[in-house]
Design an enzyme around this catalytic site. Structure first.
Site, PDB file in Angstrom:
ATOM      1  CE  LYS A 117      -3.777   2.139   2.654  1.00 36.29           C
ATOM      2  NZ  LYS A 117      -4.670   1.972   3.833  1.00 36.29           N
ATOM      3  CB  SER A 175      -7.537   4.364   2.975  1.00 32.71           C
ATOM      4  OG  SER A 175      -6.680   3.778   3.951  1.00 32.71           O
ATOM      5  CB  SER A 188      -7.977   1.386   5.904  1.00 31.09           C
ATOM      6  OG  SER A 188      -8.482   2.678   6.075  1.00 31.09           O
TER       7      SER A 188
END
Length: 479
Positions: free
Chosen positions: A86, A161, A185
């Site tokens: 990520k 996210s 997330s």
């Protein structure tokens, strides 16, 4: 030597075993996923940084190591398995944008400790995946990284996210993916895209620094409970350089899957939204009902004890006091280019002096203690919807944001209302895709919460649901 075609939806632990048995080469595996990225990512937008030459170089080195190994046991557990990272954490030599047009693009000098653990475990880093700016919203729709789309319905968000991580795994562009969770997330994209997503106990998995006063933590998104357990074995390592880090667990999480849940566990449920006025979609309620019926059918003990949550205003105040500073520490080359809601969060944070912030942090810790002590008094496991809604349509969050940029967060409450409270408490929680909504064809996750340090119970409970409601063979239309 050419082997049979690779199924891109093969669980990571099975892929690693095939590499160790020399049934498939790390180079073939890397080429498979790079080809999937070429085919699918222009539409779905999971990746924000590709370094295909680096991937192939690492895969070639992994193949050479397989050839030299005297025994398969000499290789690390995930040797040659691709994994994307990520874009909130550093990978040496790659840029870290934090999802922001205002961030610099200089290559990182060193990798985050989470990334180093992945590399030590044999993973081949597959690029970087999209995130909302600073990870502050549960979707990725930004000027910096574009719109990430759900492979089950590209008109809808994949959640966030850790948006790109969920898209990559669900669409078969990666066997599993690194993710981070500061308010849901990991669990939100798991629910939106039909995956397993476990947020570990606060402090179990350490980054270079403590993220957002301990609200944030690292983990993975996977298709199977076994992959989640094996990846957690890689990540849950004592970190002597961290502000706080427990000893490495004595028993592996993979071994925990071989143990049954104790019969007299107290399993409760929270179905109504912790914040008044947020309705819970019937499909999300159905997911909880499915999980509870399954647990009851295996002889586990359900309790109807209410979960003692404090007033919603206290919860929201506790969370937002810390969430306002989520972008602190991010090096910005062009601060004026950050998104309006994050600019508003920064303004709100700067309006609080350090004494008031410290008092707010103290109140948050007191609130957390009240919640956890109430949990321990009534439950061993708590089942909730992961989200109060199905994955929203792309752009749905924008309503009212022209007048008030912070409406972006308020509009996101239905996605994070059940997850964020357990970032405040630091308890471990997992989302598993036990339900499919017939009307939309979308996956629906259920969240299971345990006491701190009881990831073993979460994994065992998730495995029960996985066996009763197999989900690993499901394929999204866009995958």
């Amino acid at each position: 030597m050419t082997h049979a075609p690779i199924d891109p939806f093969t669980p990571a632990v099975e892929l690693a075993a095939a590499i160790r048995r020399k049934e498939v080469s790390p180079v073939e595996v890397a080429d498979c996923y790079l080809a999937r990225m070429d085919e699918l990512d222009p539409r779905l937008n999971a990746f924000c940084h590709r370094a295909d030459d680096d991937v192939r170089k690492a895969a070639s080195a992994a193949a050479d190591a397989v050839a030299r190994a005297r025994s398969p046991e000499d290789l690390p557990p995930f040797h040659g398995v691709p994994l994307p990272v990520k874009d909130l954490v550093d990978v040496a030599g790659w840029p870290t944008t934090h999802g922001s047009a205002g961030a610099g693009r200089a290559p990182a000098a060193a990798s985050d400790p989470v990334v180093r653990r992945f590399v030590d475990a044999g993973f081949v880093l597959l690029g970087k995946t999209t995130t909302s700016e600073f990870g502050s919203l549960p979707f990725t729709e930004s000027d910096a990284l574009g719109v990430s789309r759900n492979p089950w319905d590209p008109d809808r968000t994949p959640g966030g996210s850790s948006s790109g991580a969920g898209v990559a795994v669900a669409a078969g562009m990666a066997p599993l993916a690194h993710a981070e969770d500061g308010g849901g997330s990991i669990r939100i994209p798991a629910s939106c895209t039909g995956l397993v997503g476990l947020k570990p106990t606060r402090g179990l998995v350490t980054n270079a620094v403590v993220e957002v006063e301990g609200l944030g933590t690292g983990g993975v998104l996977t298709r199977s409970v076994a992959d989640t357990a094996a990846a957690l074995d890689v990540l849950a390592r004592h970190d002597p350089g961290a502000w706080w880090s427990p000893p490495t667990p004595r028993t592996s999480f993979t071994a925990a899957l071989e143990t049954e849940l104790p019969a007299r566990l107290r399993i409760g449920a929270l179905i109504d939204s912790p914040i008044d006025g947020i309705p819970v979609h019937p499909a999300c309620v159905a997911a909880v009902d499915t999980a509870l019926r399954t647990f009851e059918s295996t002889g586990l003990h359900l309790v109807d004890t209410p979960f003692p949550l404090p007033p919603a205003g206290e919860l929201v105040a506790a969370f937002t006091t810390l969430w306002n500073v989520g972008g602190a520490g991010v090096p910005l080359a062009e601060p004026d280019r950050i998104e309006p809601h994050n600019r508003a969060l920064r303004d709100a944070a700067r309006a609080i002096d350090s004494w008031s912030y410290a008092e707010g942090l103290r109140r948050t810790q007191e609130l957390s203690r009240r919640i956890v002590e109430g949990f321990l008094a009534g439950f061993d496991l708590l089942v909730t919807p992961t989200m109060a809604c199905l994955p929203p349509l792309v752009g749905a969050w924008r309503a009212g944001t022209d007048d008030d940029p912070l409406r972006a967060l308020v509009n996101s409450y239905p996605m994070g209302v059940f997850t964020s409270v357990f970032n405040v408490t630091g308890q471990p929680a997992v989302s598993v895709p036990v339900h499919h909504d017939e009307a939309t064809g979308l996956p629906v996750g259920v969240q299971i919460v345990a006491a701190p340090w009881r990831e073993d119970l979460l994994l065992q409970a998730s495995r029960i649901l996985e066996l009763a409601h197999p989900w690993t063979t499901r394929r999204p239309p866009a995958g």
